[in-house]
Design a protein around this motif. Structure first.
Motif, PDB file in Angstrom:
ATOM      1  N   TRP A 134      29.874  29.335  32.577  1.00  0.00           N
ATOM      2  CA  TRP A 134      30.596  30.555  33.225  1.00  0.00           C
ATOM      3  C   TRP A 134      31.245  29.722  34.584  1.00  0.00           C
ATOM      4  O   TRP A 134      31.023  28.761  35.276  1.00  0.00           O
ATOM      5  N   LEU A 135      32.191  30.410  34.949  1.00  0.00           N
ATOM      6  CA  LEU A 135      33.121  30.129  36.163  1.00  0.00           C
ATOM      7  C   LEU A 135      33.017  31.336  37.275  1.00  0.00           C
ATOM      8  O   LEU A 135      33.445  32.277  36.764  1.00  0.00           O
ATOM      9  N   LEU A 136      32.124  31.222  38.222  1.00  0.00           N
ATOM     10  CA  LEU A 136      31.991  32.273  39.068  1.00  0.00           C
ATOM     11  C   LEU A 136      33.020  32.247  40.250  1.00  0.00           C
ATOM     12  O   LEU A 136      33.115  31.350  40.836  1.00  0.00           O
ATOM     13  N   ASP A 137      33.923  33.370  40.226  1.00  0.00           N
ATOM     14  CA  ASP A 137      34.936  33.029  40.856  1.00  0.00           C
ATOM     15  C   ASP A 137      34.954  34.057  42.141  1.00  0.00           C
ATOM     16  O   ASP A 137      35.153  35.389  42.070  1.00  0.00           O
ATOM     17  N   THR A 138      35.025  33.500  43.430  1.00  0.00           N
ATOM     18  CA  THR A 138      35.017  34.392  44.546  1.00  0.00           C
ATOM     19  C   THR A 138      36.418  34.471  45.247  1.00  0.00           C
ATOM     20  O   THR A 138      36.410  35.267  46.339  1.00  0.00           O
ATOM     21  N   TRP A 139      37.403  34.289  44.706  1.00  0.00           N
ATOM     22  CA  TRP A 139      38.699  34.417  45.343  1.00  0.00           C
ATOM     23  C   TRP A 139      39.447  35.587  44.596  1.00  0.00           C
ATOM     24  O   TRP A 139      39.487  35.983  43.375  1.00  0.00           O
ATOM     25  N   PRO A 140      39.953  36.320  45.935  1.00  0.00           N
ATOM     26  CA  PRO A 140      40.714  37.786  45.290  1.00  0.00           C
ATOM     27  C   PRO A 140      41.783  37.442  44.622  1.00  0.00           C
ATOM     28  O   PRO A 140      42.688  36.674  44.592  1.00  0.00           O
ATOM     29  N   SER A 141      41.925  38.420  43.413  1.00  0.00           N
ATOM     30  CA  SER A 141      42.863  38.059  42.494  1.00  0.00           C
ATOM     31  C   SER A 141      44.403  38.243  43.191  1.00  0.00           C
ATOM     32  O   SER A 141      45.504  37.615  42.866  1.00  0.00           O
ATOM     33  N   SER A 142      44.683  39.117  43.917  1.00  0.00           N
ATOM     34  CA  SER A 142      45.983  39.291  44.546  1.00  0.00           C
ATOM     35  C   SER A 142      46.197  38.367  45.569  1.00  0.00           C
ATOM     36  O   SER A 142      47.541  37.975  45.769  1.00  0.00           O
ATOM     37  N   MET A 143      45.254  37.304  46.108  1.00  0.00           N
ATOM     38  CA  MET A 143      45.863  36.271  46.664  1.00  0.00           C
ATOM     39  C   MET A 143      45.943  34.753  45.684  1.00  0.00           C
ATOM     40  O   MET A 143      45.987  33.733  46.391  1.00  0.00           O
ATOM     41  N   ARG A 144      46.081  34.952  44.556  1.00  0.00           N
ATOM     42  CA  ARG A 144      46.097  33.845  43.570  1.00  0.00           C
ATOM     43  C   ARG A 144      47.691  33.417  43.546  1.00  0.00           C
ATOM     44  O   ARG A 144      48.836  34.436  43.601  1.00  0.00           O
ATOM     45  N   ALA A 145      48.291  32.186  43.304  1.00  0.00           N
ATOM     46  CA  ALA A 145      49.599  31.963  43.001  1.00  0.00           C
ATOM     47  C   ALA A 145      50.186  32.715  41.581  1.00  0.00           C
ATOM     48  O   ALA A 145      49.023  32.767  40.827  1.00  0.00           O
TER      49      ALA A 145
END
Length: 341
Positions: A134-145
């Motif tokens: 699993w990759l547990l991703d804490t970063w909001p989608s709207s702030m991805r490149a």
């Protein structure tokens, strides 16, 4: 929690179990410099970062970590994205790995170089190289490149500050003035570097609160102590209540915590992955990021004034906070991990 013995005061204060293994970052930085002459903190390159996380850190930590984990007997290993001791322990124990991502995705040139170096340790110990489950991703989608693609095993995870069960939240007096939180994490808040910035901020008509690093003390700072409040280790959620702007090095945990609370940022990246966070904060207009040449006392004060006076920045960070609040929380994600791959 398996980490350096020197982290015991912080971990113990939160009531967490601690398996000590390996040295603190200062020892690792010194050893990387001795081996390569590189500075992975202040001037990160794929090679120097790989040497720190997947070379030197494994060399100085693996034996203690493997012994501690063997006694503990884990069923699952949760390891940070740049932690390659965890996957080594998981391979020895024959258990799956969940990778905790922090901040925006790292460029592949960094992750690929680290993984290639870490593989050599697995090969030397005749341990399999298993992909994460699993990759547990804490970063909001709207702030991805632009162009980001969801990897296999991806799970969104709401970033939340730790609070010991039953603990009473800390409270701060309300003065009616803007409240500025200055926090440079555990290792980047050197008093000599921060003191000039704090003296300038203390001239604002604002309440300035400053977090202390692992070893710093209030008396180490050359400032007017009647105008600045210093605090020791405190849950970030408590520190952010009532705050109008966070001045920070841009560590992933601090950045995510501020975004969740809807507090705009002034980011002064010092090294490591902080430049990636700073770039995303500026791109999303949820704060101001200062390049090294602009990180003067005058530049910081000007950035704070900009953030306090720009309503669009507040609107943007409020939108991101709502997005993060809607992400699955830790118990929900833990249930998925417990159910197995």
């Amino acid at each position: 929690m398996l980490t350096a013995a020197g982290m015991a005061p912080v971990i113990g204060a939160q009531g967490l179990g601690h398996l000590p293994a390996g040295p603190l970052p200062d020892v690792l930085f010194a050893e990387v410099a001795r081996r390569t002459g590189a500075d992975p903190a202040g001037a990160p390159t794929p090679g120097s970062v790989a040497e720190f996380f997947a070379g030197t850190r494994i060399d100085l930590t693996a034996d203690e970590a493997l012994a501690a984990a063997e006694d503990f007997g884990p069923d699952l290993v949760v390891a940070e994205l740049c932690d390659f001791v965890g996957p080594l322990v998981a391979a020895a124990a024959g258990v799956p790995v969940a990778t905790l991502a922090f901040g925006p995705p790292l460029p592949p040139v960094f992750t690929d170089t680290m993984e290639a170096m870490a593989r050599t340790w697995h090969e030397a110990r005749a341990l399999p190289w298993e992909p994460r489950k699993w990759l547990l991703d804490t970063w909001p989608s709207s702030m991805r490149a632009d162009g980001w693609q969801q990897p296999e095993g991806w799970l969104a995870l709401r970033p939340e500050a730790f609070r010991e069960p039953g603990a009473v939240p800390a409270t701060s007096p309300v003065s009616g003035r803007p409240r500025v939180l200055v926090t440079f994490g555990t290792w980047f808040g050197e008093p000599a570097k921060l003191s000039p910035l704090l003296r300038s901020l203390s001239a604002l008509d604002a309440d300035v609160v400053v977090t202390l690093g692992l070893a710093a003390k209030p008396e180490d700072f050359d400032v007017d102590h009647e105008r600045i409040t210093f605090v020791g280790f405190t849950p970030m959620e408590d520190l952010l209540d009532g705050v109008d702007v966070v001045v920070t090095h841009g560590g992933a945990g601090t950045t995510s915590a501020a975004l969740l609370k809807g507090v705009p940022l002034v980011v002064l990246p010092q090294g490591a992955d902080q430049f990636f966070q700073a770039e995303r904060v500026a791109a999303a207009r949820v704060g101001v990021a200062l390049d090294p040449a602009s990180q003067t006392p005058e530049g910081v004060v000007a950035a704070v004034r900009t953030v306090l006076g720009d309503g669009s920045i507040r609107e943007n960070v409020t939108t991101v906070a709502k997005e993060i609040s809607a992400m699955p929380d830790a118990p929900e994600v833990a249930a998925t991990l417990e159910a197995g791959p």
